[in-house]
Design an enzyme around this catalytic site. Sequence first.
Site, mmCIF file in Angstrom:
data_model
loop_
_atom_site.group_PDB
_atom_site.id
_atom_site.type_symbol
_atom_site.label_atom_id
_atom_site.label_comp_id
_atom_site.label_asym_id
_atom_site.label_seq_id
_atom_site.Cartn_x
_atom_site.Cartn_y
_atom_site.Cartn_z
ATOM 1 N N ASP A 82 0.837 -1.204 0.000
ATOM 2 C CA ASP A 82 0.000 0.000 0.000
ATOM 3 C C ASP A 82 0.880 1.265 0.000
ATOM 4 O OD1 ASP A 82 -2.456 1.342 0.168
ATOM 5 O OD2 ASP A 82 -2.372 1.437 2.363
ATOM 6 N N HIS A 180 -7.258 9.916 4.665
ATOM 7 C CA HIS A 180 -6.742 8.840 5.513
ATOM 8 C C HIS A 180 -6.873 9.229 6.980
ATOM 9 C CE1 HIS A 180 -4.253 7.871 1.803
ATOM 10 N NE2 HIS A 180 -4.962 6.793 2.015
ATOM 11 N N GLY A 181 -7.139 8.256 7.823
ATOM 12 C CA GLY A 181 -7.206 8.509 9.266
ATOM 13 C C GLY A 181 -8.621 8.904 9.680
ATOM 14 N N VAL A 231 -9.527 0.181 3.964
ATOM 15 C CA VAL A 231 -9.816 0.499 5.372
ATOM 16 C C VAL A 231 -8.567 0.181 6.197
ATOM 17 C CG1 VAL A 231 -11.289 -0.014 7.361
ATOM 18 C CG2 VAL A 231 -12.258 -0.097 5.050
ATOM 19 N N THR A 233 -7.341 2.623 9.435
ATOM 20 C CA THR A 233 -7.352 3.185 10.788
ATOM 21 C C THR A 233 -8.339 2.478 11.725
ATOM 22 O OG1 THR A 233 -6.704 5.302 9.829
ATOM 23 C CG2 THR A 233 -7.601 5.371 12.051
HETATM 24 P P1 13P Z 1 -8.035 4.770 6.544
HETATM 25 O O1 13P Z 1 -6.902 4.501 7.466
HETATM 26 O O2 13P Z 1 -8.547 6.142 6.623
HETATM 27 O O3 13P Z 1 -9.110 3.738 6.642
HETATM 28 O O4 13P Z 1 -7.420 4.642 5.055
HETATM 29 C C1 13P Z 1 -6.789 3.451 4.669
HETATM 30 C C2 13P Z 1 -6.229 3.561 3.309
HETATM 31 O O5 13P Z 1 -6.752 4.222 2.450
HETATM 32 C C3 13P Z 1 -4.989 2.832 3.050
HETATM 33 O O6 13P Z 1 -4.458 3.112 1.804
#
Ligand code: 13P
Length: 285
Positions: A82, A180-181, A231, A233
Amino acid sequence: MELVTLRDILPRAQREHYAVGAFNFNGYEDAAGIQLGAEQARSPVILMASQGACQYIGLYETVGIVQGLAKHSKVPVCLHLDHATDCDFIKEAIRAGFSSVMIDASAKEYEANIRESKAIAGFARDYNCSVEAELGKVGGKEDNVVVEDRTAAFTVPSDVPRYVEETGIDALAIAFGSVHGFYKSEPKLDFDRLEAVLKLTSCPIVLHGGTGIPIADIQRCISMGLAKVNVGTELKAAFSNTLRRMCAELPAEEFDPRKFLKPVKAAAAAIVRDKLEAFGSAGKA
Ligand code: 13P
């Protein structure tokens, strides 16, 4: 089962109007929980490790964990790198056995982003590894990649066709309002922008920053044609909160690590099962 690529699972998701969930892990317990949740939902699943997670676990160890989980898995498992920005690291991950990678050259200008993403897609092809790239900048913080919300730039739909054509990528992350987050305020997705992108390309589109977006909004994106939802966080928070709870609940003389960690795995599995059901991919394995 061998690890599968995005090419093995996303085109069917597009045809049948569901999305495959992609979940970040940082060690064995959450990785195993993700795979367990996917089995419970009888859904294909994407396990994602960021560059930082790979460095923490060890690159070959990361591959070993997920290959081990996939071996007796009843559902297809993809191991995806990722948000990687370092091309040498991406190539090493591909050689090590990742079945999918993301090259995140979104901080670069358009032409440089194309050049870099295309080079990785070309390299990955020889290893039967799929490639995701990003156009526009998803805001927030994802491991070593930080984008200030105010500078986050939404994807320009007319940039997409040439980008997809020239790079030869298998999936495209776009920026249309997710971050993100955890969200500091109510997330507002730009559905019109997503629709415009979907009209211009048949490349599977990816939503980053899945934590905290109302499920109804994600389902609306999926009904429009979104194929992959990330997903991270939410799983991190469940891991830490569960571990904290177990430390508080178990007697002081308890020292068996499994007593502390089994609920962590179960917490990850429960989240993943719920998401896969909400994304419509339950029963699609
Ligand atoms: P979140 O941590 O906001 O769920 O995002 C995860 C993500 O997009 C990883 O690439």
